[in-house]
Design an enzyme around this catalytic site. Structure first.
Site, PDB file in Angstrom:
ATOM      1  N   ASN A  11      67.863  54.487 -84.129  1.00  0.00           N
ATOM      2  CA  ASN A  11      68.773  54.397 -85.346  1.00  0.00           C
ATOM      3  C   ASN A  11      69.930  53.255 -84.869  1.00  0.00           C
ATOM      4  O   ASN A  11      70.609  53.630 -84.545  1.00  0.00           O
ATOM      5  CB  ASN A  11      69.695  55.686 -85.778  1.00  0.00           C
ATOM      6  N   TRP A  12      69.356  52.122 -85.234  1.00  0.00           N
ATOM      7  CA  TRP A  12      70.268  50.829 -85.146  1.00  0.00           C
ATOM      8  C   TRP A  12      71.390  50.763 -86.034  1.00  0.00           C
ATOM      9  O   TRP A  12      72.224  49.977 -85.839  1.00  0.00           O
ATOM     10  CB  TRP A  12      69.332  49.556 -85.466  1.00  0.00           C
ATOM     11  N   LYS A  13      71.598  51.779 -87.204  1.00  0.00           N
ATOM     12  CA  LYS A  13      72.940  51.519 -87.754  1.00  0.00           C
ATOM     13  C   LYS A  13      73.209  50.106 -88.381  1.00  0.00           C
ATOM     14  O   LYS A  13      72.099  49.381 -88.614  1.00  0.00           O
ATOM     15  CB  LYS A  13      73.959  52.113 -87.027  1.00  0.00           C
ATOM     16  N   HIS A  99      72.574  61.469 -93.169  1.00  0.00           N
ATOM     17  CA  HIS A  99      73.211  61.311 -91.989  1.00  0.00           C
ATOM     18  C   HIS A  99      75.023  61.547 -92.433  1.00  0.00           C
ATOM     19  O   HIS A  99      75.325  60.960 -92.989  1.00  0.00           O
ATOM     20  CB  HIS A  99      72.899  59.623 -91.469  1.00  0.00           C
ATOM     21  N   GLU A 101      77.296  59.782 -91.159  1.00  0.00           N
ATOM     22  CA  GLU A 101      78.137  58.668 -91.743  1.00  0.00           C
ATOM     23  C   GLU A 101      78.288  58.321 -93.080  1.00  0.00           C
ATOM     24  O   GLU A 101      79.084  57.791 -93.451  1.00  0.00           O
ATOM     25  CB  GLU A 101      77.569  57.494 -90.754  1.00  0.00           C
ATOM     26  N   GLU A 168      72.061  67.219 -85.537  1.00  0.00           N
ATOM     27  CA  GLU A 168      73.236  66.082 -85.225  1.00  0.00           C
ATOM     28  C   GLU A 168      74.429  66.606 -85.451  1.00  0.00           C
ATOM     29  O   GLU A 168      75.200  66.367 -86.535  1.00  0.00           O
ATOM     30  CB  GLU A 168      73.164  64.651 -85.731  1.00  0.00           C
ATOM     31  N   GLY A 174      78.172  59.406 -80.985  1.00  0.00           N
ATOM     32  CA  GLY A 174      78.837  58.419 -80.630  1.00  0.00           C
ATOM     33  C   GLY A 174      79.976  58.633 -79.684  1.00  0.00           C
ATOM     34  O   GLY A 174      80.870  57.836 -79.284  1.00  0.00           O
ATOM     35  N   SER A 211      74.572  61.038 -79.044  1.00  0.00           N
ATOM     36  CA  SER A 211      74.669  60.898 -77.617  1.00  0.00           C
ATOM     37  C   SER A 211      73.745  60.944 -76.791  1.00  0.00           C
ATOM     38  O   SER A 211      73.801  61.482 -75.453  1.00  0.00           O
ATOM     39  CB  SER A 211      76.152  61.559 -77.111  1.00  0.00           C
ATOM     40  N   GLY A 232      71.039  56.864 -81.351  1.00  0.00           N
ATOM     41  CA  GLY A 232      71.911  55.855 -81.896  1.00  0.00           C
ATOM     42  C   GLY A 232      72.125  54.507 -80.807  1.00  0.00           C
ATOM     43  O   GLY A 232      71.256  53.859 -80.689  1.00  0.00           O
ATOM     44  N   GLY A 233      73.215  54.743 -80.487  1.00  0.00           N
ATOM     45  CA  GLY A 233      73.570  53.575 -79.391  1.00  0.00           C
ATOM     46  C   GLY A 233      72.897  53.212 -78.161  1.00  0.00           C
ATOM     47  O   GLY A 233      72.590  52.034 -78.250  1.00  0.00           O
TER      48      GLY A 233
HETATM   49  P1  PGA Z   1      74.544  58.236 -81.139  1.00  0.00           P
HETATM   50  O1  PGA Z   1      74.035  58.283 -82.709  1.00  0.00           O
HETATM   51  O2  PGA Z   1      73.190  58.390 -80.218  1.00  0.00           O
HETATM   52  O3  PGA Z   1      74.953  56.779 -80.858  1.00  0.00           O
HETATM   53  O4  PGA Z   1      75.551  59.221 -80.830  1.00  0.00           O
HETATM   54  C1  PGA Z   1      73.143  59.035 -83.158  1.00  0.00           C
HETATM   55  C2  PGA Z   1      73.115  58.976 -84.673  1.00  0.00           C
HETATM   56  O5  PGA Z   1      73.814  58.938 -85.143  1.00  0.00           O
HETATM   57  O6  PGA Z   1      71.871  59.340 -85.374  1.00  0.00           O
END
Ligand code: PGA
Length: 250
Positions: A11-13, A99, A101, A168, A174, A211, A232-233
């Site tokens: 997930n590159w956001k 998600h 966010e 999640e 994050g 994470s 994500g990250g």
């Molecule tokens: P993260 O993000 O691995 O940076 O915690 C995961 C996500 O939001 O899908």
């Protein structure tokens, strides 16, 4: 982790450009190795990169997904929005929905449910995110939150084989903090139970997200109920992403 297909979703956001697509070549090579044939790697870049990314991975084992979509299933006057039809035309096969966010920005279960319907109507696949916030966890509301998200989000959904759940915990995204094993096992088992009772089926894939990194993935990969990871990250760096895949498969 079971021996079935294991999912690694990047997930590159709101990150990424053409150069980053080129950097993912090492991941494409890895995905074509016999040892990694059972892995399903799905890159979810921003909308602007969907088509180019699809073309780059055309002859590989890698799929492409979007990170969200508009709930309206037809074309229409929705300035700045992208719906499932447009995503399909880019060549992408998956869409991340629900998600945290986006939930944080006002997306509710009803809208998410509409989005899931619209994505399945286009014969695309859904990565359906659920999870409790820190306050909900502290107030012992995790079970009821997961139940509400699942039952409202998946209301009326028939093509359940085209849906994966990504658990999640919001407090883990994050932050570098992951749930302890007992907590994770309990929540995964509750998700399975809620889903089974609701859909009279137990065949749903469950991913873990929050994470995930090369340091903690080996421990997470021991958990049988997990069918893969939403990263994500750590997915923005191909070396780290490859490390996560290798440590899970080895
Ligand atoms: P993260 O993000 O691995 O940076 O915690 C995961 C996500 O939001 O899908």
């Amino acid at each position: 982790m079971t021996n079935n297909n294991i999912y690694f979703i990047a997930n590159w956001k709101m990150h990424g450009n053409i150069a980053d697509i080129n950097k993912s070549k090492s991941v494409v090579r890895l995905s074509n190795l016999k040892k990694f044939k059972k892995t399903k790697i799905i890159y979810c870049p921003p909308y602007t990169l969907l088509k180019t990314f699809c073309e780059k991975v055309k002859n590989s084992n890698i799929s492409i997904g979007a990170q969200n979509c508009h709930s309206h299933s037809e074309y229409g006057a929705f300035t700045g929005s992208i719906n499932a039809k447009l995503i399909k035309s880019s060549g992408a096969k998956f869409v991340i929905l629900g998600h945290s966010e986006n939930r944080k920005n006002g997306e509710n279960d009803l809208i998410i449910n509409k989005k899931i319907h619209s994505v399945l109507k286009e014969n695309l696949n859904v990565i359906f995110c659920i999870g409790e916030t820190l306050t909900e966890k502290k107030n012992k509301k995790t079970y009821s939150v997961l139940k509400k998200q699942i039952t409202k989000g998946l209301k009326g959904i028939k093509k359940i084989n085209n849906v994966m759940i990504a658990y999640e915990p919001v407090w883990s995204i994050g932050t570098g903090i992951i749930p302890n094993n007992l907590e994770l096992l309990k929540n995964l088992s509750n998700i399975k139970k809620i889903f089974k009772k609701f859909k009279k089926s137990s065949s749903i894939k469950i991913l873990y997200g929050g994470s995930v990194n090369p340091k903690n993935v080996r421990e997470l990969a021991q958990i049988k109920a997990i069918n893969g990871f939403l990263v994500g990250g750590s997915s923005l760096n191909s070396k780290k992403f490859i490390d996560i895949i290798k440590k899970t498969i080895n």
